[in-house]
Enzyme design. Structure first.
Site, PDB file in Angstrom:
ATOM      1  CE1 TYR A  30      92.236  53.034  42.356  1.00  0.00           C
ATOM      2  CE2 TYR A  30      91.286  50.911  42.918  1.00  0.00           C
ATOM      3  CZ  TYR A  30      91.714  52.158  43.301  1.00  0.00           C
ATOM      4  OH  TYR A  30      91.618  52.548  44.609  1.00  0.00           O
ATOM      5  CE  LYS A 144      87.943  52.334  42.975  1.00  0.00           C
ATOM      6  NZ  LYS A 144      88.407  52.551  44.343  1.00  0.00           N
ATOM      7  CD  GLU A 176      87.734  59.336  50.098  1.00  0.00           C
ATOM      8  OE1 GLU A 176      86.907  58.507  49.699  1.00  0.00           O
ATOM      9  OE2 GLU A 176      88.543  59.891  49.343  1.00  0.00           O
ATOM     10  CG  LEU A 200      86.037  56.956  44.898  1.00  0.00           C
ATOM     11  CD1 LEU A 200      86.828  57.400  43.671  1.00  0.00           C
ATOM     12  CD2 LEU A 200      86.327  55.507  45.220  1.00  0.00           C
TER      13      LEU A 200
HETATM   14  N1  PDD Z   1      88.610  51.395  47.440  1.00  0.00           N
HETATM   15  N2  PDD Z   1      87.210  55.999  49.057  1.00  0.00           N
HETATM   16  C1  PDD Z   1      88.406  55.511  48.681  1.00  0.00           C
HETATM   17  C2  PDD Z   1      89.604  56.402  48.772  1.00  0.00           C
HETATM   18  C3  PDD Z   1      88.517  54.189  48.217  1.00  0.00           C
HETATM   19  O1  PDD Z   1      89.704  53.713  47.813  1.00  0.00           O
HETATM   20  C4  PDD Z   1      87.346  53.362  48.172  1.00  0.00           C
HETATM   21  C5  PDD Z   1      87.370  51.947  47.679  1.00  0.00           C
HETATM   22  C6  PDD Z   1      86.130  53.921  48.579  1.00  0.00           C
HETATM   23  C7  PDD Z   1      84.839  53.128  48.547  1.00  0.00           C
HETATM   24  O2  PDD Z   1      84.310  53.018  47.234  1.00  0.00           O
HETATM   25  P1  PDD Z   1      83.445  51.755  46.796  1.00  0.00           P
HETATM   26  O3  PDD Z   1      82.315  51.649  47.747  1.00  0.00           O
HETATM   27  O4  PDD Z   1      83.009  52.086  45.429  1.00  0.00           O
HETATM   28  O5  PDD Z   1      84.360  50.547  46.860  1.00  0.00           O
HETATM   29  C8  PDD Z   1      86.092  55.241  49.003  1.00  0.00           C
HETATM   30  C9  PDD Z   1      88.772  50.118  46.804  1.00  0.00           C
HETATM   31  C10 PDD Z   1      87.920  49.035  47.351  1.00  0.00           C
HETATM   32  C11 PDD Z   1      90.238  49.774  46.720  1.00  0.00           C
HETATM   33  O6  PDD Z   1      90.999  50.689  46.394  1.00  0.00           O
HETATM   34  O7  PDD Z   1      90.625  48.635  46.929  1.00  0.00           O
END
Ligand code: PDD
Length: 284
Positions: A30, A144, A176, A200
């Site tokens: 996703y 992801k 993270e 991620l």
């Molecule tokens: N999640 N690490 C993890 C495990 C995440 O699920 C996310 C973002 C990030 C940050 O990535 P980005 O800056 O590309 O949003 C890091 C999204 C927002 C979610 O699952 O809703």
């Protein structure tokens, strides 16, 4: 209004078969894309990460980048708010339950939108609380994947403690957050863990590092130990939905002064300016 397998429809009428491998196995990937003033932010980067995730799970991309752009822009048009959070998901499709990949099955493609709710003025002013926990996820956290049970359980630990996020430590090193990347400021230097299979590669993480580089904010990308995290002057979490959010309490103890710090305030300003410029450029 949502998009599902070629059709636009109200979310209430959208259904998928119970044998969808996303439902049965979490066999899908996703993206979450922030939209400001109806302009998707860093869409190219999100589509490129989607491709990497699809490649990692050996699933062909069911749409070209141009098709994704058209579909996403249409969903943005069909929904009401100016600022939106676009969620898109691709699963390996519907097939009799068997772990091995089914042959010649069409992937399920789903896109939805919800109003984007960036941090509130209060959160930006006081910061949020977080806890730490052992990172017990798999070794492909760079994918992801929709299989988010470990992240769900880890985030719930924070919710149970009345906190906004759980910061994860693997072998004593910061990886993270349960749904965010994490930055630390120590002795005035912005620190970020290096990209690896253990986190991620966040799009927001990348923007923050770009802005630090372009604006002479001292920074270093290197491993961060638990003691450095616990002794940090500032801690931030970043994500497409939360932007940059200061963590001012960790495990019940104040982080630095207990208030959002000066490096955060500077980066927040740079980030807001960058977003505004990006939106202006997109409008032409
Ligand atoms: N999640 N690490 C993890 C495990 C995440 O699920 C996310 C973002 C990030 C940050 O990535 P980005 O800056 O590309 O949003 C890091 C999204 C927002 C979610 O699952 O809703």
């Amino acid at each position: 209004m949502i998009y599902l397998n070629g059709e636009f429809m109200p979310i209430e009428t959208a259904v998928i078969p119970v044998l969808d491998r996303g439902f049965i196995f979490g066999d899908g990937v996703y993206e979450v894309i922030p939209v400001y003033s109806r302009q998707p932010f860093r869409l190219g980067e999100h589509l490129s990460r989607l491709q990497t995730s699809l490649d990692s799970i050996r699933l062909n991309n069911p749409r070209t980048d141009a098709e994704w752009r058209t579909l996403i822009n249409r969903i943005v048009e069909l929904n009401e708010t100016e600022d939106q959070s676009i969620y898109l998901q691709v699963t390996r499709g519907v097939a009799k339950r068997d772990h091995a990949f089914p042959k010649s099955v069409k992937p399920t493609v789903f896109i939805m939108s919800s109003p984007l709710l960036p941090p509130t003025a209060d959160q930006l002013h006081t910061g949020v609380a977080a806890i730490t926990a052992v990172d017990n996820r798999w070794l492909r956290c760079d994918v992801k994947s929709t299989a988010l049970l470990p992240n769900v359980l880890l985030r719930q630990l924070a919710a149970d403690a009345g906190c906004a996020e759980t910061l994860l430590l693997r072998d004593g090193m910061l990886t993270e957050g349960a749904a965010s990347n994490v930055f630390v400021v120590n002795q005035g230097v912005l620190l970020a863990p290096p990209k690896s299979n253990l986190m991620l590669p966040g799009i927001t993480y990348e923007v923050v590092l770009e802005l630090a580089q372009a604006n002479d904010v001292p920074f270093d990308v290197r491993n961060i130990s638990e003691s450095e995290l616990l002794g940090a002057e500032e801690i931030w979490i970043t994500s497409s939905s939360r932007e940059i959010l200061p963590v001012t309490t960790l495990n019940g103890v104040a982080v630095g002064s207990g208030r959002p710090g000066p490096v955060f305030r500077r980066m927040r300003e740079l980030y807001q300016d960058h977003k505004a410029q990006d939106m202006k450029a997109a409008r032409g």
